[in-house]
Design an enzyme around this catalytic site. Sequence first.
Site, short mmCIF file in Angstrom:
data_model
loop_
_atom_site.label_atom_id
_atom_site.label_comp_id
_atom_site.label_asym_id
_atom_site.label_seq_id
_atom_site.Cartn_x
_atom_site.Cartn_y
_atom_site.Cartn_z
N CYS A 47 39.74 44.65 41.52
CA CYS A 47 38.58 43.83 41.15
C CYS A 47 39.03 42.47 40.64
CB CYS A 47 37.74 44.56 40.10
SG CYS A 47 36.31 43.62 39.54
N GLU A 95 35.29 48.28 46.38
CA GLU A 95 34.92 46.87 46.24
C GLU A 95 34.34 46.35 47.56
OE1 GLU A 95 34.73 44.55 44.08
OE2 GLU A 95 35.77 45.27 42.30
#
Length: 486
Positions: free
Chosen positions: A89, A159
């Site tokens: 992230c 993600e």
Amino acid sequence: MFIFLNLLPKHDDDAKVSISELRQSVLDELQMHASFCQEWGFDASKQTLPNSATIKYTDFLLATASGSITNPFEKTKVAAYTISAMLPCMRLYAFIGQTLVYINGNSHPYKKRIDNYSCEAFQAAALQTEDLLDKLSITLTGEELDIMQKLYLQAMKLEKEFFLAQPISQQIIVPLSNEHNLATIFSDFDLTCTVIDSCTVLADIAMATPPNSGQTLPERQSHSTNMTLTKLKTTWDALVKQYAEEYEHLMESMLANQKVEKFDYEGLQRALEQLSDFEKRANTRVIESKILSGLNIDDIKRTGQHVVLQDGCIDFFKSVTKTQNLDASVLVVSYCWCADLIRSAFESEGIHNLQLHANEFIYEDLLSTGDIMRKVESPLDKLLIFNNVLKEHDRCDQTNITIYIGDSVGDLLCLVEADIGIVLGSSSSLRKLGDHFGVSFVPLWVGLVMKQREHVEGGGFSWNRQSGVVYTVSSWTEIRSLIVGS
């Protein structure tokens, strides 16, 4: 991150300091988000719940941090595993932040948010987290490092799903197969499809040495000529040295004139005529040396089955040829001396009936004579094949586009002639010569953003031949995503 301090052994003071700093960064980020919501008049408490992709990712992080998907009693391991799960992230947002600044400069409705993720402090936080992970992983076993890698990859996958789950309000220009008829896709072979140049592979066969084996053979007569192996190696080394020295002088000659300010196709073509003559002279020396005589076609085909191809190359060819709505011809155009080697490399991966333009060995009783049927020796030869193939296709339909994929100076004319020229890799001579004659090398993702913006703001866009722009990628996966999607 709030629970990390309790996951570490007492002596890990440096790691605890790093995690405390990261915790403060999280608090600062939450404050930033709150200020954005207030500025935009957005009441998060009254809005809909997070979508399923967001929940899947946060649940994954919490499960990893709690130890429920690993071993909760190994504190250092849980800390390392948790940072492995959250690091994608940070690294992704750092990359996206800098990318958006590069593309948009100071004009973007979310400039403040972009500035936060592109700033030096956030880049430093990402690096600090990577350093922390390195420190925590020092004592882990190979099996535990494998778990870290799997967690990292799973986090990156989640993600990706998060971004794909976001609604898109505008028509997007990729994959190209949705909007265009791809008339023809051309690809070079050596160092575009392969990891090692085929010239080296064929020379290894001639000297009866498996590629990259490092094997030392005793002094004996080679099967390819009456030369000893030592003489063969000496001959090959001399050919390689002469090629490299003359190529260097040729590059100096092609770059002798003043660098142009805008794309000069005619000047580039004149320069590459010199390269064409050079390549033909080099091939003549190889043929006259007889170093490639006596190679058994079965040995060539067997070696071709083990040629190492670039990651994603075969997946690309298979996906393009098997995609039902993609009516495109796919051709390989190569300087390779022996087309049988190329055919074998692709056939071993299940790709048959390859449309191929390359040179051919001449055989007698299954053994090469050392002569080469010279079909593709130069940039001008490649360009001639490129144009002849296009003449066989209907270019009147403006939705038909042509793609050329290459890696070297020898591909440059075709790269700028194609609607979309794609450079794979980082050849310094290609960049240097192209830049000298005004060719612009644009990362593919940047080019797509620009085309998307043209499409949205102007109601359309086009890919133009001889525009002087070629696009750069680092992998075949990028090319596949461009054409057929991920």
